[in-house]
Design a protein around this motif. Structure first.
Motif, PDB file in Angstrom:
ATOM      1  N   GLN A 228      48.750  36.366  39.756  1.00 15.19           N
ATOM      2  CA  GLN A 228      48.509  35.928  40.986  1.00 15.19           C
ATOM      3  C   GLN A 228      49.518  34.882  41.844  1.00 15.19           C
ATOM      4  O   GLN A 228      49.211  34.220  40.689  1.00 15.19           O
TER       5      GLN A 228
ATOM      6  N   CYS B 214      49.540  39.922  43.988  1.00 15.24           N
ATOM      7  CA  CYS B 214      49.282  40.377  42.886  1.00 15.24           C
ATOM      8  C   CYS B 214      50.789  41.228  41.662  1.00 15.24           C
ATOM      9  O   CYS B 214      51.183  42.035  42.313  1.00 15.24           O
TER      10      CYS B 214
ATOM     11  N   PRO C 200      50.817  43.772  39.136  1.00 17.54           N
ATOM     12  CA  PRO C 200      49.145  43.968  37.589  1.00 17.54           C
ATOM     13  C   PRO C 200      50.150  44.604  36.601  1.00 17.54           C
ATOM     14  O   PRO C 200      51.607  43.717  35.995  1.00 17.54           O
TER      15      PRO C 200
ATOM     16  N   LEU D  69      44.379  48.914  41.008  1.00 15.85           N
ATOM     17  CA  LEU D  69      44.048  47.643  40.888  1.00 15.85           C
ATOM     18  C   LEU D  69      43.226  47.348  41.880  1.00 15.85           C
ATOM     19  O   LEU D  69      42.916  47.699  42.873  1.00 15.85           O
TER      20      LEU D  69
ATOM     21  N   TRP E 297      41.299  44.179  44.356  1.00 18.92           N
ATOM     22  CA  TRP E 297      40.957  43.172  44.674  1.00 18.92           C
ATOM     23  C   TRP E 297      39.325  42.795  45.262  1.00 18.92           C
ATOM     24  O   TRP E 297      38.633  43.543  45.991  1.00 18.92           O
TER      25      TRP E 297
ATOM     26  N   TYR F 167      40.382  48.441  46.226  1.00 19.24           N
ATOM     27  CA  TYR F 167      41.117  49.896  44.715  1.00 19.24           C
ATOM     28  C   TYR F 167      42.029  50.130  45.288  1.00 19.24           C
ATOM     29  O   TYR F 167      41.537  51.624  45.961  1.00 19.24           O
TER      30      TYR F 167
ATOM     31  N   ALA G 275      45.752  45.482  53.724  1.00 18.96           N
ATOM     32  CA  ALA G 275      46.273  45.365  51.495  1.00 18.96           C
ATOM     33  C   ALA G 275      46.944  46.472  51.160  1.00 18.96           C
ATOM     34  O   ALA G 275      47.376  47.414  52.595  1.00 18.96           O
TER      35      ALA G 275
ATOM     36  N   SER H 184      51.740  44.302  44.771  1.00 18.17           N
ATOM     37  CA  SER H 184      50.575  44.362  45.430  1.00 18.17           C
ATOM     38  C   SER H 184      49.996  42.714  46.113  1.00 18.17           C
ATOM     39  O   SER H 184      50.208  41.384  46.084  1.00 18.17           O
TER      40      SER H 184
ATOM     41  N   TYR I 277      39.934  34.368  45.654  1.00 19.91           N
ATOM     42  CA  TYR I 277      40.323  36.223  45.359  1.00 19.91           C
ATOM     43  C   TYR I 277      41.113  36.412  44.202  1.00 19.91           C
ATOM     44  O   TYR I 277      41.800  36.214  43.469  1.00 19.91           O
TER      45      TYR I 277
ATOM     46  N   CYS J 229      43.051  39.553  41.674  1.00 14.05           N
ATOM     47  CA  CYS J 229      43.188  40.891  41.663  1.00 14.05           C
ATOM     48  C   CYS J 229      42.787  41.248  39.625  1.00 14.05           C
ATOM     49  O   CYS J 229      42.951  40.471  39.213  1.00 14.05           O
TER      50      CYS J 229
ATOM     51  N   THR K 157      43.640  45.165  36.736  1.00 16.18           N
ATOM     52  CA  THR K 157      43.882  45.918  36.631  1.00 16.18           C
ATOM     53  C   THR K 157      43.360  46.381  35.693  1.00 16.18           C
ATOM     54  O   THR K 157      43.210  45.994  34.752  1.00 16.18           O
TER      55      THR K 157
END
Lengths: 113, 111
Positions: A6, A23, A25, A32, A34, A48, A67, A75, A90, A92, A94
């Motif tokens: 991130q 982000c 992954p 994925l 958030w 997601y 997003a 992402s 925040y 992220c 996966t």
């Protein structure tokens, strides 16, 4: 693999400014998520994606939040305009498929002043 | 309301003691997961238990699942100072693929 990456790790911005969180992954992970974490509300799922397609965005608090996942490697979560109450960490995360172990990034700590 | 809700407690224990925390949920699940979060870090997966399993072990961790009561417990045996963290349970929220977390339990292990 370096895990979920991130950026930025920390972001301080003024109210009204646009903020973009990023982000990357883990390669091969097709789900994925958030999340937003605050002391008051805990860990909230915002949106997601599965195979780059947004499946559930019911957790997105307002239209100011958006997003995207343009490809399997990237992402973004955008807040425009930002407000002080958006201040949070925040995350992220996966995973491979659904109902499996999720791998989290280190998070972006956002402060809106 | 959010799936996966731990008993809202903060545990403070001596090193070597066991720590137990509980989680309840509201709808049917396919599996339940436990995660750990150290201060300022992301969450780390600990263990996943499927709805057709009743107990699972991983090292010093023991997880139980009671689907009739819609509850799970996480036991950490012989705790260490490094176990100091917040622990979260998460469910797939009724099978709609949303991984929803509870509010977490803070555990402090005193050396």
């Amino acid at each position: 693999d370096a895990g979920v990456i991130q950026s930025p790790r920390h972001e301080v911005t003024e109210m009204g400014q646009e903020v973009t969180l990023r982000c990357k992954p883990i390669s091969g992970h097709n789900s994925l998520f958030w999340y937003r974490q605050t002391m008051m509300r805990g860990l909230e799922l915002l949106i997601y994606f599965n195979n780059n397609v947004p499946i559930d965005d019911s957790g997105m608090p307002e239209d100011r939040f958006s997003a995207k996942m343009p490809n399997a490697s990237f992402s973004t979560l955008k807040i425009q305009p930002s407000e002080p109450r958006d201040s949070a960490v925040y995350f992220c995360a996966t995973s491979i498929g659904v109902w499996t172990e999720a791998f989290f990034g280190q998070g972006t700590r956002l402060t809106v002043v | 309301s959010q799936q996966g809700e731990e008993d809202p407690q903060a545990l403070s224990i001596q090193e070597g003691e066991n720590a137990t925390m509980n989680c309840s949920y509201k709808t049917s699940i396919n599996n339940l997961q436990w995660y750990r979060q150290n201060s300022g870090r992301g969450l780390v997966h600990l263990i996943l238990i499927r709805s057709n399993e009743r107990e699972k072990h991983s090292g010093r961790l023991r997880v139980t699942l009671d689907t009739s009561k819609k509850s799970s417990s996480l036991l950490i045996t012989a705790s260490r100072a490094a176990d100091t963290a917040s622990y979260f349970c998460a469910t797939d929220a009724g099978g709609n693929n949303r991984l929803a977390f509870g509010k977490g339990n803070q555990v402090v292990v005193i050396p």
